[in-house]
Write a protein that holds these residues in place. Structure first.
Motif: not given
Ligand SMILES: O=C(O)CCC(=O)C(=O)O
Ligand SMILES: [Fe+2]
Length: 307
Positions: A57-66, A175-181, A98-102, A265-266
């Motif tokens: 469910s966290s993944k579903d949340f973080f996958s939404q647009p900003v 915590l959601f760490y998107p794939a890196l640039q 940090d390159y993460k969202e929480v 993603n991590r």
């Protein structure tokens, strides 16, 4: 101690009832927490299903647009809600965030919204995991109380009575760490070097890896994901409370160098236990090595430095 030990928590696992002799478990655990400050627990008793639900469910949340997530931006008053990419800088000496969202949450009845319309399972699954982590952390406090030879087995547990109720800042954080640039900013990492603030942290991580822990030789060693385990570590407040007997160890999450891992993603979920807000934290060994401070004053001083 140079590696992170795996400890079998079967004896006092979530769901287990009755009095048991915790002496051996307590010395094993305190040896780890006095040494490297980290251990893995297996057979902890929190079901895989509950953990997996919180991850998905966290993944579903973080996958939404900003712009969707921004509607639920963190409230400074409550440490609740979404924090975007590059906002937190857990090591203030790093040049960028940090390159993460929480997503931070507590169980208290707060006047704050969950994104329940778009991600209906997020709130119930995180709340369920919070409850289970509360139970597990209290059991770990029993074991640590025995290991520290405190007067009562329930001593530390009683200092955390209000977790999930009121006047206690214990937080569950997804915590959601998107794939890196392809090219990252100079000095930017997934999660900068830091030690945690509270008494005890429980950490669930996916299979991607990247968490590193400073060992007793001041070398960072990988805390490789071990399926079915939870990572347990000590926070700064507990180190202070135990007059430096238990160690709040620095850790970080670096960017993987392997191309395949960089493109993934991590996710991790951390439960930060804090003693009840008004509790005075005085050195348990009566040494007065550190001045007494209330749990809430200590936490607020740490937040000021992070945000
Ligand atoms: O994502 C991780 O594995 C570690 C996160 C962490 O250390 C923290 O949020 O305090
Ligand atoms: Fe941490």
């Amino acid at each position: 101690m140079t590696t992170i030990p795996v400890i079998d928590f079967q004896l006092h696992a979530v769901g287990k009832e009755g009095c048991v002799d915790l002496d051996n478990l307590a010395s094993e655990m305190c040896q780890a927490l006095e040494g490297i400050g980290f251990c893995y627990l297996k057979n902890h008793g929190i079901s895989e299903e509950i953990i997996n639900e919180a991850f998905s469910s966290s993944k579903d949340f973080f996958s939404q647009p900003v712009n969707e997530k921004e509607k639920f931006a963190r409230s400074h008053n409550y440490n609740f809600g979404w924090v975007g990419l590059e906002v937190e800088k857990l090591n203030p000496e790093r040049p960028v965030g940090d390159y993460k969202e929480v997503w931070n949450m507590t169980l208290e009845d707060l006047p704050l919204e969950w994104p329940s319309e778009k991600v209906p399972n997020f709130k119930p699954s995180m709340q369920k995991l919070y409850e289970m982590c509360t139970d597990l952390s209290k059991r770990i406090f029993d074991v640590i109380s025995v290991g520290l030879k405190l007067d009562e087995q329930k001593f530390l547990q009683n200092c955390h009575k209000n977790i999930g109720i009121a006047e206690n800042k214990t937080t569950l954080r997804s915590l959601f760490y998107p794939a890196l640039q392809e090219v990252m900013k100079e000095g930017q990492v997934r999660c900068g070097e830091h030690s945690d603030y509270g008494s005890l942290t429980l950490l669930f991580q996916d299979q991607i890896g990247g968490l590193e822990v400073m060992n007793c030789d001041d070398q960072y060693v990988p805390a490789t994901p071990i399926p079915g385990t939870v990572v347990v570590n000590i926070g700064d407040l507990m180190q202070r409370w135990t007059a430096d007997k238990l160690k709040a160890t620095k850790h970080r999450v670096l960017n993987p160098s392997n191309e395949q891992q960089r493109s993934q993603n991590r996710q991790s979920i951390a439960f930060f236990a804090h003693p009840d807000d008004k509790l005075m934290i005085e050195c348990l060994d009566k040494s007065n090595k550190y001045e007494p401070i209330s749990s809430i004053d200590y936490l607020n001083s740490r937040f000021k430095a992070t945000y």
